[in-house]
Scaffold this motif. Structure first.
Motif, PDB file in Angstrom:
ATOM      1  N   THR A 104     -22.673   6.218   1.192  1.00 31.20           N
ATOM      2  CA  THR A 104     -21.976   7.136   0.293  1.00 31.20           C
ATOM      3  C   THR A 104     -20.979   7.971   1.075  1.00 31.20           C
ATOM      4  OG1 THR A 104     -23.908   7.293  -1.151  1.00 31.20           O
ATOM      5  CG2 THR A 104     -22.298   9.063  -1.312  1.00 31.20           C
ATOM      6  N   THR A 105     -19.760   8.066   0.580  1.00 31.07           N
ATOM      7  CA  THR A 105     -18.746   8.890   1.238  1.00 31.07           C
ATOM      8  C   THR A 105     -18.149   9.862   0.240  1.00 31.07           C
ATOM      9  OG1 THR A 105     -18.110   7.007   2.603  1.00 31.07           O
ATOM     10  CG2 THR A 105     -16.560   8.837   2.508  1.00 31.07           C
ATOM     11  N   ILE A 106     -18.102  11.126   0.622  1.00 36.60           N
ATOM     12  CA  ILE A 106     -17.318  12.072  -0.178  1.00 36.60           C
ATOM     13  C   ILE A 106     -16.236  12.571   0.768  1.00 36.60           C
ATOM     14  CG2 ILE A 106     -17.303  14.186  -1.509  1.00 36.60           C
ATOM     15  CD1 ILE A 106     -19.046  12.001  -2.636  1.00 36.60           C
ATOM     16  N   GLN A 107     -15.046  12.151   0.516  1.00 37.49           N
ATOM     17  CA  GLN A 107     -13.950  12.484   1.407  1.00 37.49           C
ATOM     18  C   GLN A 107     -13.141  13.598   0.781  1.00 37.49           C
ATOM     19  OE1 GLN A 107     -10.138  12.695   1.408  1.00 37.49           O
ATOM     20  NE2 GLN A 107     -10.210  10.542   0.863  1.00 37.49           N
ATOM     21  N   ASN A 108     -13.054  14.717   1.497  1.00 41.87           N
ATOM     22  CA  ASN A 108     -12.279  15.853   1.003  1.00 41.87           C
ATOM     23  C   ASN A 108     -11.400  16.394   2.120  1.00 41.87           C
ATOM     24  OD1 ASN A 108     -11.306  17.829  -0.612  1.00 41.87           O
ATOM     25  ND2 ASN A 108     -13.163  19.068  -0.622  1.00 41.87           N
ATOM     26  N   TRP A 109     -10.732  15.505   2.818  1.00 40.45           N
ATOM     27  CA  TRP A 109      -9.847  15.900   3.904  1.00 40.45           C
ATOM     28  C   TRP A 109      -8.735  16.795   3.384  1.00 40.45           C
ATOM     29  CZ3 TRP A 109     -11.644  15.044   8.492  1.00 40.45           C
ATOM     30  CH2 TRP A 109     -12.291  13.841   8.831  1.00 40.45           C
ATOM     31  N   ASP A 110      -8.224  17.649   4.257  1.00 36.48           N
ATOM     32  CA  ASP A 110      -7.083  18.476   3.947  1.00 36.48           C
ATOM     33  C   ASP A 110      -5.921  17.598   3.485  1.00 36.48           C
ATOM     34  OD1 ASP A 110      -5.894  21.337   4.517  1.00 36.48           O
ATOM     35  OD2 ASP A 110      -4.411  19.848   5.148  1.00 36.48           O
ATOM     36  N   LYS A 111      -5.074  18.160   2.638  1.00 40.00           N
ATOM     37  CA  LYS A 111      -4.005  17.353   2.046  1.00 40.00           C
ATOM     38  C   LYS A 111      -2.890  16.944   3.003  1.00 40.00           C
ATOM     39  CE  LYS A 111      -4.736  18.715  -2.710  1.00 40.00           C
ATOM     40  NZ  LYS A 111      -4.261  19.427  -3.892  1.00 40.00           N
ATOM     41  N   LYS A 112      -3.102  17.156   4.314  1.00 40.00           N
ATOM     42  CA  LYS A 112      -2.101  16.705   5.268  1.00 40.00           C
ATOM     43  C   LYS A 112      -2.581  15.452   6.017  1.00 40.00           C
ATOM     44  CE  LYS A 112       1.443  19.678   5.623  1.00 40.00           C
ATOM     45  NZ  LYS A 112       1.142  20.621   4.581  1.00 40.00           N
ATOM     46  N   VAL A 113      -3.821  15.076   5.777  1.00 40.01           N
ATOM     47  CA  VAL A 113      -4.428  14.016   6.583  1.00 40.01           C
ATOM     48  C   VAL A 113      -4.095  12.619   6.058  1.00 40.01           C
ATOM     49  CG1 VAL A 113      -6.667  13.043   7.264  1.00 40.01           C
ATOM     50  CG2 VAL A 113      -6.324  15.510   7.275  1.00 40.01           C
ATOM     51  N   TYR A 114      -3.800  11.699   6.995  1.00 37.78           N
ATOM     52  CA  TYR A 114      -3.683  10.291   6.658  1.00 37.78           C
ATOM     53  C   TYR A 114      -5.052   9.665   6.892  1.00 37.78           C
ATOM     54  CZ  TYR A 114       1.417  10.331   6.551  1.00 37.78           C
ATOM     55  OH  TYR A 114       2.710  10.580   6.237  1.00 37.78           O
ATOM     56  N   ASN A 115      -5.617   9.093   5.871  1.00 37.15           N
ATOM     57  CA  ASN A 115      -6.967   8.549   5.942  1.00 37.15           C
ATOM     58  C   ASN A 115      -6.927   7.030   5.752  1.00 37.15           C
ATOM     59  OD1 ASN A 115      -9.800   8.723   5.986  1.00 37.15           O
ATOM     60  ND2 ASN A 115      -9.902   8.809   3.763  1.00 37.15           N
ATOM     61  N   LEU A 116      -6.911   6.301   6.869  1.00 43.74           N
ATOM     62  CA  LEU A 116      -6.733   4.845   6.797  1.00 43.74           C
ATOM     63  C   LEU A 116      -7.951   4.184   7.406  1.00 43.74           C
ATOM     64  CD1 LEU A 116      -3.129   4.998   8.236  1.00 43.74           C
ATOM     65  CD2 LEU A 116      -3.783   5.059   5.837  1.00 43.74           C
ATOM     66  N   VAL A 117      -8.811   3.668   6.570  1.00 38.32           N
ATOM     67  CA  VAL A 117     -10.140   3.273   7.021  1.00 38.32           C
ATOM     68  C   VAL A 117     -10.437   1.812   6.717  1.00 38.32           C
ATOM     69  CG1 VAL A 117     -12.578   3.848   6.760  1.00 38.32           C
ATOM     70  CG2 VAL A 117     -10.863   5.628   6.527  1.00 38.32           C
ATOM     71  N   GLY A 167       0.806  -1.205   0.000  1.00 38.98           N
ATOM     72  CA  GLY A 167       0.000   0.000   0.000  1.00 38.98           C
ATOM     73  C   GLY A 167       0.843   1.260   0.000  1.00 38.98           C
ATOM     74  N   ALA A 168       0.265   2.320   0.509  1.00 38.49           N
ATOM     75  CA  ALA A 168       0.945   3.624   0.472  1.00 38.49           C
ATOM     76  C   ALA A 168       2.056   3.693   1.528  1.00 38.49           C
ATOM     77  CB  ALA A 168      -0.085   4.722   0.717  1.00 38.49           C
ATOM     78  N   ASP A 169       2.835   4.752   1.437  1.00 40.61           N
ATOM     79  CA  ASP A 169       3.963   4.926   2.344  1.00 40.61           C
ATOM     80  C   ASP A 169       3.495   5.552   3.660  1.00 40.61           C
ATOM     81  OD1 ASP A 169       6.929   7.070   2.224  1.00 40.61           O
ATOM     82  OD2 ASP A 169       6.355   5.462   3.592  1.00 40.61           O
ATOM     83  N   LEU A 170       3.481   4.748   4.723  1.00 40.57           N
ATOM     84  CA  LEU A 170       2.984   5.245   6.008  1.00 40.57           C
ATOM     85  C   LEU A 170       4.118   5.499   6.989  1.00 40.57           C
ATOM     86  CD1 LEU A 170       0.000   2.756   6.384  1.00 40.57           C
ATOM     87  CD2 LEU A 170      -0.051   5.061   5.464  1.00 40.57           C
TER      88      LEU A 170
END
Lengths: 494, 253
Positions: free
Chosen positions: A288-301, A96-99
């Motif tokens: 339904t999810t519309i995720q528009n978190w700030d570009k600093k947030v790690y969103n791991l769900v 996955g992504a770099d955590l």
């Protein structure tokens, strides 16, 4: 709609000035993506007024404090502690992504802004109300919403349920309240779909969860209007660990909509939610999810549903914000006739990595699934589709179709597709296809020959590209989505 | 919408280049290898997989071996095939055939477009019966700056169902894409299933038995990938290898 004016201070310092309780002053600079509500610029925050906050970092003590502050029954405290122990043992995902830059010690895990939960908008403190006003819940719309839950920091501050829903026996409240008011139902389903040991972040959420939605729909009840909730991350270095539990009894149906926004900060925020859904015989749930978190947030769900006989689970997942998102809504098709539909939309721009997708696990025969993924990568953004399709032994007569399309807008953009299909029954029909391409020159040429600028043409093409997903959104979200995309497309050339 | 007065540019179409005669490599030993293609080079790579483990003999006419397979997936020798297109106008075509009734095979195919204006087409056809386990990974990687790349990978699997309650064949397929250039065409497809009921029905109406119908469809499924090979020698070699394997499959059906 009356035009709202933005108030600004005269000094250019970005440190928070003390705000009066009636007129909070935005202090952060606006970001690229503009919210269609004219004066709202994501990236603002109001002066934090916290009542109770645990110290930075995570420890058994912090977990106990959270549980004590919520007056939880012993079984929940024990559950949290056990989950914390699991969290320590589990390793970070090797894919996955770099955590690697997440620092678990540098986060506040719990913050409670007000003492009492309000019943109507008027009961809420002004500054918090202004946050929601800015998020764009116009007064006039409230009538049309069956219920709105909004989470500020870690607690659901405001939650109102119309009489209509209550009369039908629908329970729609924050998860903390549900634990106290409906312990039998709560305990019956809680953590049965996503156990703490599932993955490191599910364990973390299980230990420090706070807030989220509890939604119970009794048998045969159809909730026509979409139920919505907003989330916010507001405090510096604040984590969001909401826990959502949705139970749809036989023959019921409901549509739950989740949209998020977070203001801009200089350090990272962590969002690690868990959503568990049970769709019983003949029921239908759309999430339904519309995720528009700030570009600093790690969103791991971790989002997972179990669908039983003839039930339908519909995930609509829109990922626009955050620095890194790792999210794969899944459906376990447990009994014959169950159906899964997963629509995933990802838009990655500069410095973002959207690692999203979906999983359909066919445990029972005669189940079907359909996954449609549309992803867009712009500038140095990276969009990845990651999915799993499993047909277990004994699951005869399964039909599944997965389509992933990716659009690369620039030379620096990146797109990946990592689908896995594991089939153990010959009678299954499993199809998967994926394409990656850029905006067609012919299409651009045609639109420009009709008088559109290149920017406008690109915007139109991209909106058409995401149309299969956007058309399933409730209208106000669809409009917002189209506008967000158009704005993102502006200046995408040169 | 704002109207533009600037004349739009017509899309640029490249003139097709004449293909050079491809080099041909034909493998049936299941070996792993990495090959680089230089500018203008063209390669046709045909391979047949080797399944490891499983029941060693099955007498003709007996149903699916009920004895457990002696090899689990983990024991399968990974067949790693990597192709790197390093020069412009390089072209690779890969045809893989995986026919088995027992044992396990794992193929990891990677095609990397390191340079632009390169083309790749890869297709793998699997027929799995008995208690065979097939695993195919197909990664298409297009590096930054490799504009003009055209890549496609298709994996099609035909599973032969056994009687209910008996062991079934397994299929595990992971086609993947990692694309870092945007002026490209890249796609992949994967299908898994058993005989199409309508295909069989059509043949039955023509007087064939169910067994004969299945046999025809099976042959068509595998041989259609090979019949288009231009070079006569290779084509005949490939068809013969495929027919041998299909015959082995028949022994237990």
């Amino acid at each position: 709609m009356p035009k709202k004016t933005t108030r600004r201070t005269n000094n250019n310092s970005t440190s928070a000035t003390t705000a009066s309780s009636t007129n909070p002053i935005p202090t952060a600079r606006p970001k690229n993506i503009q919210h269609p509500q004219e004066d709202y610029k994501p990236g603002f925050h109001v002066q934090e007024k916290s009542v109770f906050k645990t110290q930075k970092g995570l420890s058994e003590d912090v977990v106990r404090q959270i549980s004590a502050h919520k007056n939880e029954p012993t079984w929940m405290t024990d559950f949290r502690l056990k989950a914390y122990a699991t969290f320590l043992k589990k390793r970070m995902p090797p894919w996955g992504a770099d955590l690697s830059t997440i620092n678990f010690d540098d986060i506040y895990y719990y913050l409670k802004p007000v003492n009492q939960q309000g019943r109507t908008w008027n009961d809420i403190p002004d500054e918090i109300k202004s946050t929601f006003d800015r998020l764009g819940i116009p007064q006039a719309e409230r009538r049309y919403l069956a219920g709105v839950g909004a989470q500020y920091e870690s607690e659901v501050v405001y939650h109102s349920i119309s009489k209509h829903l209550e009369d039908k026996g629908v329970i729609f409240m924050d998860t903390d309240q549900a634990l106290h008011k409906h312990p039998e139902i709560f305990r019956k389903y809680f953590s049965t779909i996503v156990p703490p040991a599932d993955n490191k972040f599910a364990a973390l959420n299980s230990a420090v969860w706070s807030g989220g939605t509890f939604l119970y729909v009794p048998a045969g009840v159809h909730v026509e209007l979409p139920l919505q909730a907003y989330f916010r991350i507001n405090a510096e270095k604040m984590g969001q660990f909401e826990r959502t539990l949705i139970i749809a009894e036989e023959g019921s149906s409901v549509h739950y909509v989740e949209g998020c926004s977070a203001p801009s900060y200089s350090s990272e925020s962590l969002h690690s939610a868990v959503v568990e859904i049970v769709v019983k015989k003949g029921a239908r749930v759309q999430y339904t999810t519309i995720q528009n978190w700030d570009k600093k947030v790690y969103n791991l769900v971790t989002k997972r549903a179990q669908a039983f006989q003839d039930a339908t689970m519909f995930w609509l997942d829109g990922n626009l914000g955050s620095k890194i998102t790792m999210k794969y809504p899944s459906v376990y098709l447990m009994e014959p006739g169950a159906r899964a539909e997963i629509l995933s939309l990802a838009f990655a721009s500069d410095g973002q990595h959207q690692d999203a997708g979906g999983k359909a696990i066919h445990v029972a025969p005669n189940t079907t699934s359909r996954i449609i993924s549309r992803s867009i990568s712009k500038r140095s953004g990276r969009s990845s589709y990651r999915g799993t399709l499993e047909v277990h032994r004994g699951a005869t007569g399964v039909k599944s179709h997965v389509v992933c399309d990716a659009l690369l807008l620039d030379k620096e953009s990146r797109s990946d597709t990592y689908p896995t299909m594991k089939v153990e029954e010959a009678s299954a029909t499993v199809e998967h296809e994926a394409t990656v391409r850029k905006i067609s020159e012919e299409q651009l040429f045609y639109l420009q020959s009709r008088g559109l600028t290149e920017d406008a043409a690109r915007g139109m093409i991209v909106n058409g590209f995401v149309e299969p997903i956007v058309k399933e959104l409730p209208m106000e979200y669809a409009v917002e989505m189209n506008r967000l995309i158009e704005m993102e497309m502006e200046g995408s050339i040169g | 919408m704002p109207l533009s007065t600037a004349a739009p540019q017509a899309p640029h179409k490249k003139a097709p280049t004449a293909p050079s005669a491809p080099k041909i490599i034909f493998r049936t030993d299941g070996r792993s290898e990495t090959l680089s293609l230089a500018a203008g080079e063209s390669l046709l790579y045909v391979f047949f997989t080797q399944h490891v483990g499983g029941a060693t003999n099955a007498t003709a006419g007996t149903p699916t071996p009920v004895a457990p397979a002696t090899a689990a997936v983990g024991d399968a020798k990974d067949q790693e095939l990597k192709f790197i297109l390093q020069g412009r106008q390089a072209h690779i075509e890969v045809i893989g055939i995986d026919v088995a009734r027992t044992g396990a095979a794992k193929v990891k195919l990677t095609i990397e477009h390191a340079q632009g204006d390169t083309r790749s087409q890869a297709q793998v056809k699997s027929v799995l019966g008995g208690n065979a386990h097939g695993e195919v990974h197909g990664l298409i990687k297009i590096d930054k700056g490799a504009d003009g790349s055209d890549a496609y990978f298709a994996h099609r699997t035909l599973l032969l169902a056994n009687a209910a309650g008996k062991e079934q064949p397994h299929n595990h397929t992971v086609p993947a894409l990692e694309i870092e250039a945007n002026e490209v065409k890249a796609g992949h497809a994967s299908t898994t299933g058993t005989f199409d009921i309508m295909d069989i029905f059509y043949l039955l109406t023509r007087g064939l038995s169910e067994e004969q119908a299945q046999q025809l469809v099976l042959e068509g499924f595998v041989l259609s990938a090979l019949e288009k090979i231009a070079d006569v020698t290779t084509r005949e070699q490939a068809i013969k290898a495929a027919e041998t394997r299909l015959a082995q499959l028949q022994e237990i059906r």
